[in-house]
Design a protein around this motif. Structure first.
Motif, PDB file in Angstrom:
ATOM      1  N   ASP A 156      39.255   2.505  32.703  1.00  0.00           N
ATOM      2  CA  ASP A 156      40.141   3.512  32.148  1.00  0.00           C
ATOM      3  C   ASP A 156      41.502   3.360  32.793  1.00  0.00           C
ATOM      4  O   ASP A 156      41.580   3.066  33.981  1.00  0.00           O
ATOM      5  CB  ASP A 156      39.647   4.919  32.527  1.00  0.00           C
ATOM      6  N   ALA A 207      31.918   8.424  29.877  1.00  0.00           N
ATOM      7  CA  ALA A 207      32.856   7.394  29.415  1.00  0.00           C
ATOM      8  C   ALA A 207      33.236   7.594  27.951  1.00  0.00           C
ATOM      9  O   ALA A 207      34.036   6.858  27.400  1.00  0.00           O
ATOM     10  CB  ALA A 207      32.257   6.010  29.621  1.00  0.00           C
ATOM     11  N   ASP A 208      32.639   8.612  27.314  1.00  0.00           N
ATOM     12  CA  ASP A 208      32.942   8.949  25.922  1.00  0.00           C
ATOM     13  C   ASP A 208      32.643   7.782  24.966  1.00  0.00           C
ATOM     14  O   ASP A 208      33.418   7.509  24.041  1.00  0.00           O
ATOM     15  CB  ASP A 208      34.406   9.394  25.785  1.00  0.00           C
ATOM     16  N   ILE A 209      31.542   7.086  25.212  1.00  0.00           N
ATOM     17  CA  ILE A 209      31.142   5.988  24.326  1.00  0.00           C
ATOM     18  C   ILE A 209      30.642   6.596  23.005  1.00  0.00           C
ATOM     19  O   ILE A 209      29.710   7.404  22.994  1.00  0.00           O
ATOM     20  CB  ILE A 209      30.008   5.150  24.969  1.00  0.00           C
ATOM     21  N   ALA A 210      31.279   6.199  21.907  1.00  0.00           N
ATOM     22  CA  ALA A 210      31.021   6.836  20.608  1.00  0.00           C
ATOM     23  C   ALA A 210      29.547   6.797  20.223  1.00  0.00           C
ATOM     24  O   ALA A 210      29.009   7.766  19.684  1.00  0.00           O
ATOM     25  CB  ALA A 210      31.866   6.159  19.536  1.00  0.00           C
ATOM     26  N   PHE A 252      31.245   0.020  29.303  1.00  0.00           N
ATOM     27  CA  PHE A 252      32.502   0.603  29.765  1.00  0.00           C
ATOM     28  C   PHE A 252      33.097  -0.309  30.830  1.00  0.00           C
ATOM     29  O   PHE A 252      32.422  -0.662  31.786  1.00  0.00           O
ATOM     30  CB  PHE A 252      32.263   1.997  30.332  1.00  0.00           C
TER      31      PHE A 252
END
Lengths: 311, 248
Positions: free
Chosen positions: A181, A67-70, A178
């Motif tokens: 998208d 999910a590309d969570i920072a 998340f």
């Protein structure tokens, strides 16, 4: 000194942005490792391993990384940071999201949007929407950089046979969830990697017109479609199309601006294109000041003519 | 709920950027300065949340020269309740700015910090993410929609390839993208009222944080100019030229 390059990929292929970041990293060191995180890493890692000069490819997978969570991505990179003097990250929305976190934890100053590696501690980057360039020297021992992909040539030399090694993502107590998208899917090339871009502005007047005017030309040229901020703000095109200071910075071989006046913030995003064409009925439009070829005409007649002339 | 909104004084976005001939920087003498446009969007979002009744107090903070008071007054005129200026003549790097903002957040204890995703001078796009990291609060950057849902904030973000929605627990740091809202113009009565709203001034030294620069600017130059090309008079001529240029 060794450099860790963070790969940008779509779950199946490395993106061009990664190859360009590799090229920037080569200006720093001969020892380059690549980190591929997210999903589909087993398909992507061998691609990274095949480039000449890549020493090792590291892979990591988890739902949060996907999910590309920072917070999760930066924790992963920090767990590897001890082994590197520099970390080079493509300056995409994703990279810009997590890169400052790494710099913050390492207590170093982030060097963002690098367009030239002058030496191992000296870099050039655009400021004021690219209206000025600053050359800065860092005193930090460890460097965290984001690399503006359009400023570098993609590495092409293959023949490498780097090892691929899975690393485990550190456990992070996330305060982020998340939800969803909404990705725009398209068969066209991605804006950032396209050789030809056809871009539309507010003059097109409506979302329907934007699509019906630009798509035939983009189809003909195998081009990606872009938009000015004004066109996106007006709802003619999705946000992901925006070319400019605050959108995508592009540098294709051919950029065709249709009905775009050429505001400073738009020019900042496309003025490094190899050849720029402007089609606008206003002969005074600032876009003509940067265009290699200008056609003063109403797009309503000019685009059908252009399609005909292209055969 | 209490919101902290950091705002920066920058060269007005309509002003043409001139690089100094000695390559020491951009000429900021006698030019119009204004609030960073992304920060205006942040102030606007805070005010809208207050108008919805979710928010009780908005504190605007700026770090910069004495004249930065003007951008704080703008924030007050837009609807912030009080303001804080941390005065310094030095041009601080994002890391130093974030350390000062962390100290402010620890004093003010806001539930939410909303700020611009980048300032249009340095274009770093870093301070919000650094602040989130230092505070250990979740971050939601490049926001195009913000919704309070209980103790959670739902934030729709502009990402590569489209949009992403995250739920972040409060307190959190949100950075604004262009399409979050259209900032209002302050009305004259509100501008007058803003003059009477409280504005504190402090010094960087009051916070005892390390602001030492890590970067030295060796030179600032103008980018290579693109020369204007030629006008063509027809689509046929355009195609012929593009073929000669080797791009078709």
């Amino acid at each position: 000194m060794a450099v860790l390059v963070i790969a940008d990929h779509d779950g199946a292929h490395l993106r061009d942005t990664t190859l360009k970041t590799l090229s920037a990293a080569q200006g720093l060191s001969g020892d380059i490792d690549v980190l591929v995180y997210g999903e589909g890493v087993s398909a992507v890692a061998p691609q990274a391993a095949s480039f000449a000069g890549v020493r090792k490819v590291l892979t990591a997978e988890s739902p949060e990384l996907k999910a590309d969570i920072a917070e999760a991505v930066s924790a992963l990179i920090l767990s590897l940071a001890d082994n590197y003097e520099a970390i080079a990250i493509p300056a995409t929305a994703s990279g810009k999201n997590f890169a400052p976190r790494i710099a913050a934890k390492l207590d170093v100053s982030l060097i963002s949007d690098v367009i030239d590696v002058v030496s191992a501690d000296t870099f050039t980057r655009p400021i004021y929407a690219g209206n000025a360039l600053e050359t800065i020297k860092t005193s930090d021992a460890k460097k965290v950089l984001t690399v503006r992909p359009t400023a570098f040539k993609a590495v092409t030399a293959t023949g490498g046979s780097a090892s691929v090694e899975a690393v485990s993502a550190p456990a992070v107590a996330l305060k982020t969830r998340f939800v969803s998208d909404e990705k725009v899917t398209s068969d066209r090339p991605e804006l950032g990697a396209a050789k030809v871009i056809v871009s539309g502005g507010r003059a097109l007047g409506s979302a329907e017109e934007f699509t019906s005017v630009l798509e035939p030309l983009a189809d003909k040229l195998g081009a990606a479609i872009g938009a000015s901020r004004a066109a996106v703000d007006a709802g003619y095109a999705p946000n992901d199309y925006q070319v400019g200071q605050t959108g995508k910075v592009v540098a294709p071989d051919l950029y065709i601006a249709v009905g775009i006046s050429g505001a400073i913030q738009h020019l900042a995003g496309m003025k490094d294109s190899k050849v720029i064409v402007a089609i606008n009925k206003d002969p005074e439009a600032p876009i003509f000041q940067v265009a290699d070829f200008g056609l003063v005409a109403d797009y309503k007649t000019a685009l059908p003519d252009l399609l005909k002339a292209l055969g | 709920m209490k919101i902290l909104v950091p705002v920066k004084r920058v060269l007005d976005y309509n002003v043409k950027v001139r690089v100094k001939s000695d390559q020491s920087g951009v000429d900021l003498a006698n030019v119009k300065m204004a609030m960073n446009p992304f920060d205006e969007i942040a102030v606007e979002e805070a005010v809208r949340l207050k108008e919805k009744g979710t928010v009780t107090e908005i504190v605007a903070v700026s770090i910069g020269v004495a004249q930065a008071e003007a951008v704080l007054r703008t924030a007050l005129a837009m609807g912030a309740d009080r303001a804080l200026l941390i005065q310094t003549d030095e041009d601080l790097e994002p890391l130093a700015v974030a350390k000062l903002l962390k100290a402010v957040a620890e004093e003010e204890k806001p539930d939410l910090i909303i700020m611009g995703k980048q300032a249009i001078d340095g274009d770093n796009n870093a301070t919000g993410q650094i602040l989130s990291t230092l505070l250990d609060w979740p971050q939601a950057t490049f926001a195009s929609k913000v919704e309070v849902s209980g103790s959670e904030l739902l934030v729709t973000r502009e990402v590569d390839g489209g949009l992403q929605t995250l739920g972040v627990a409060l307190p959190a740091v949100v950075t604004t993208d262009l399409r979050l809202n259209e900032p209002r113009y302050a009305s004259l009565p509100n501008i007058m009222k803003a003059k009477k709203k409280p504005l504190d001034t402090k010094a960087v030294a009051d916070y005892g944080v390390d602001i030492a620069p890590r970067l030295s600017v060796l030179k600032v130059t103008e980018p290579a100019k693109r020369s204007a090309g030629i006008k063509v008079d027809s689509a046929e001529a355009l195609v012929a030229n593009l073929k000669t240029a080797g791009v078709l």
